[in-house]
Design an enzyme around this catalytic site. Structure first.
Site, mmCIF file in Angstrom:
data_model
loop_
_atom_site.group_PDB
_atom_site.id
_atom_site.type_symbol
_atom_site.label_atom_id
_atom_site.label_comp_id
_atom_site.label_asym_id
_atom_site.label_seq_id
_atom_site.Cartn_x
_atom_site.Cartn_y
_atom_site.Cartn_z
ATOM 1 C CE1 TYR A 70 53.192 34.041 48.900
ATOM 2 C CE2 TYR A 70 52.259 33.298 46.817
ATOM 3 C CZ TYR A 70 52.729 33.019 48.091
ATOM 4 O OH TYR A 70 52.724 31.734 48.565
ATOM 5 C CB ALA A 123 51.458 27.070 61.364
ATOM 6 C CG ASN A 125 54.407 20.348 62.056
ATOM 7 O OD1 ASN A 125 55.077 21.015 62.815
ATOM 8 N ND2 ASN A 125 53.223 19.856 62.375
ATOM 9 C CG ASP A 153 53.986 20.919 71.604
ATOM 10 O OD1 ASP A 153 53.858 19.794 71.144
ATOM 11 O OD2 ASP A 153 54.243 21.919 70.890
ATOM 12 N NE ARG A 158 49.019 27.552 80.843
ATOM 13 C CZ ARG A 158 48.641 28.733 80.329
ATOM 14 N NH1 ARG A 158 49.006 29.060 79.106
ATOM 15 N NH2 ARG A 158 47.921 29.558 81.038
ATOM 16 C CG HIS A 180 55.559 21.383 67.293
ATOM 17 N ND1 HIS A 180 54.623 21.052 68.244
ATOM 18 C CD2 HIS A 180 54.951 21.124 66.096
ATOM 19 C CE1 HIS A 180 53.515 20.633 67.670
ATOM 20 N NE2 HIS A 180 53.693 20.664 66.369
ATOM 21 C CB THR A 231 45.777 18.878 64.840
ATOM 22 O OG1 THR A 231 46.919 19.509 64.266
ATOM 23 C CG2 THR A 231 46.157 17.487 65.301
HETATM 24 N N1 NAD Z 1 52.701 23.657 64.065
HETATM 25 C C1 NAD Z 1 51.729 22.836 64.429
HETATM 26 O O1 NAD Z 1 51.507 22.633 65.614
HETATM 27 C C2 NAD Z 1 50.901 22.177 63.356
HETATM 28 C C3 NAD Z 1 49.690 21.561 63.652
HETATM 29 C C4 NAD Z 1 48.969 20.977 62.628
HETATM 30 C C5 NAD Z 1 49.475 20.984 61.323
HETATM 31 N N2 NAD Z 1 50.663 21.584 61.081
HETATM 32 C C6 NAD Z 1 51.251 21.642 59.757
HETATM 33 O O2 NAD Z 1 50.613 22.673 59.000
HETATM 34 C C7 NAD Z 1 50.708 22.361 57.607
HETATM 35 C C8 NAD Z 1 49.325 22.405 57.002
HETATM 36 O O3 NAD Z 1 48.514 21.368 57.543
HETATM 37 P P1 NAD Z 1 47.025 21.141 56.992
HETATM 38 O O4 NAD Z 1 46.441 20.053 57.798
HETATM 39 O O5 NAD Z 1 46.351 22.436 56.863
HETATM 40 O O6 NAD Z 1 47.389 20.579 55.529
HETATM 41 P P2 NAD Z 1 46.436 20.589 54.255
HETATM 42 O O7 NAD Z 1 46.988 19.557 53.340
HETATM 43 O O8 NAD Z 1 45.011 20.527 54.682
HETATM 44 O O9 NAD Z 1 46.672 22.043 53.628
HETATM 45 C C9 NAD Z 1 47.846 22.444 53.009
HETATM 46 C C10 NAD Z 1 47.440 23.520 51.998
HETATM 47 O O10 NAD Z 1 48.636 24.106 51.483
HETATM 48 C C11 NAD Z 1 48.395 24.380 50.106
HETATM 49 N N3 NAD Z 1 49.679 24.529 49.407
HETATM 50 C C12 NAD Z 1 50.556 23.554 49.071
HETATM 51 N N4 NAD Z 1 51.608 24.086 48.436
HETATM 52 C C13 NAD Z 1 51.406 25.425 48.387
HETATM 53 C C14 NAD Z 1 52.146 26.514 47.866
HETATM 54 N N5 NAD Z 1 53.337 26.326 47.274
HETATM 55 N N6 NAD Z 1 51.612 27.742 47.996
HETATM 56 C C15 NAD Z 1 50.422 27.949 48.581
HETATM 57 N N7 NAD Z 1 49.681 26.950 49.097
HETATM 58 C C16 NAD Z 1 50.168 25.706 49.003
HETATM 59 C C17 NAD Z 1 47.564 23.212 49.622
HETATM 60 O O11 NAD Z 1 46.868 23.511 48.418
HETATM 61 C C18 NAD Z 1 46.644 22.979 50.817
HETATM 62 O O12 NAD Z 1 45.431 23.696 50.679
HETATM 63 C C19 NAD Z 1 51.371 20.985 57.539
HETATM 64 O O13 NAD Z 1 52.757 21.157 57.338
HETATM 65 C C20 NAD Z 1 51.092 20.402 58.910
HETATM 66 O O14 NAD Z 1 52.009 19.393 59.277
HETATM 67 C C21 NAD Z 1 51.358 22.188 62.058
#
Ligand code: NAD
Length: 316
Positions: A70, A123, A125, A153, A158, A180, A231
């Site tokens: 950090y 990002a 969710n 979305d 689009r 979202h 995703t």
């Molecule tokens: N906004 C969007 O459109 C969108 C799209 C896809 C996924 N997401 C969201 O993004 C997030 C990540 O998804 P993903 O598929 O990469 O999940 P993932 O489980 O593959 O990865 C999450 C990562 O976060 C790490 N982590 C957990 N706690 C932590 C902490 N306190 N400090 C640092 N790292 C930490 C884990 O070790 C892991 O590597 C989820 O919340 C998912 O729902 C959002």
């Protein structure tokens, strides 16, 4: 708290799962910044992703990519929060609310302790609520805390419209607004194809079912998750597009999650409206000329977010 100047050449990505690592890779390919610092509570994972992406340096656009702390993130111009609870199967984004809230809260606390004063892009969710948590915990100005929101979305809308109308997706505009998530609003009144409204353009073609198209867009994420388990490419591209608009001070207009203070009669929640993005973050929130039905749906979407926030034990 130590306060530091931010470094426009550095972006930090926190969370090296599918979303974070794909974002880091896409960021490197775009050659937007010269330094990308990767953070994950699983340091071995962050180190491995950094090494894997750095392997492309001699063949792509070189950047300094490393698994850092950090303290390294403190001087970044943007910190992307991709650490959160992932959804599985048909789990809604709201169902991972409390798990994600703990993770995002911890990441933002660590950033603040390190003296971060840049822009936070969330990002994780459910993204609107996670952005609200980042805003409250960071103490940063609202314009500097942004969620990826409905940019993804809107891109899906689009793409779906482009297939129907047989034009390039980049040739048409169209916004999905609000949460979202399941209450998002596909605002067909905002669609423009070569300056024509959707009705104007589609006059000669077959009429199509707006509700069915909106449903396809809303459920696109679930479909991808059911096939590959997560995703990554779409959201990573959205992350990089927002970073690009900020780093280059583009004044691009993108639908992102931002703090509302009365727009469309909605206040005190984060949700997506089109925003002018520049080096300061959200420079201005725009109010498109929505139909009465769309305005009502937007207010209902805000209510869904508000009620979900209220279920958190510790209100952020
Ligand atoms: N906004 C969007 O459109 C969108 C799209 C896809 C996924 N997401 C969201 O993004 C997030 C990540 O998804 P993903 O598929 O990469 O999940 P993932 O489980 O593959 O990865 C999450 C990562 O976060 C790490 N982590 C957990 N706690 C932590 C902490 N306190 N400090 C640092 N790292 C930490 C884990 O070790 C892991 O590597 C989820 O919340 C998912 O729902 C959002």
């Amino acid at each position: 708290m130590v306060s530091m100047a931010s470094n426009a050449a550095r972006i930090a990505i926190i969370g090296m799962g599918h979303v974070g690592s794909t974002s880091a890779y896409a960021l490197m390919l775009r050659a937007l910044v010269s330094e990308i610092v990767l953070i994950d509570s699983n340091t071995a994972l962050a180190e491995a992703e950094a090494a894997d992406i750095a392997d492309a340096n001699a063949l792509a656009r070189p950047a300094h990519i490393w698994a850092g702390t950090y303290q390294d993130a403190a001087t970044a111009s943007i910190a992307v929060i991709a650490a959160g609870a992932a959804t599985h199967g048909n789990e809604s984004r709201l169902s991972v609310l409390s798990r994600s809230a703990v993770i995002v809260g911890a990441c933002v606390d660590s950033l603040s302790k390190a003296g971060f004063v840049g822009i936070i892009l969330v990002a994780a969710n459910p993204v609107d609520i996670m952005t609200q948590i980042a805003f409250r915990k960071s103490g940063l100005a609202a314009k500097r805390v942004i969620g990826t929101g409905t940019l993804l979305d809107s891109s899906r809308l689009r793409q779906a419209l482009a297939m129907k109308l047989d034009v390039a997706p980049a040739a048409l505009e169209g916004l999905v607004l609000g949460e979202h998530g399941d209450s998002e609003v596909a605002a067909f009144s905002t669609v423009r194809v070569g300056g024509l409204t959707l009705e104007g353009f589609a006059n000669d073609g077959e009429p199509f079912d707006h509700d069915a198209l909106a449903k396809d867009v809303r459920e696109a994420g679930y479909l991808i998750v059911s096939g590959k388990g997560y995703t990554s490419f779409g959201i990573a591209t959205a992350v990089v597009r927002i970073c690009e608009a900020i780093i280059r001070n583009e004044r691009a207009i993108l639908p992102v999650s931002t703090f509302l203070t009365g727009e469309f009669g909605i206040a005190d929640v984060f949700l997506s409206l089109p925003c002018i993005l520049g080096s300061g973050g959200v420079e201005r929130i725009l109010l498109p000329d929505l139909s009465a039905e769309e305005r009502g749906a937007l207010r209902r979407s805000a209510e869904v977010i508000r009620q979900a926030v209220a279920t958190l034990d510790d209100r952020p």
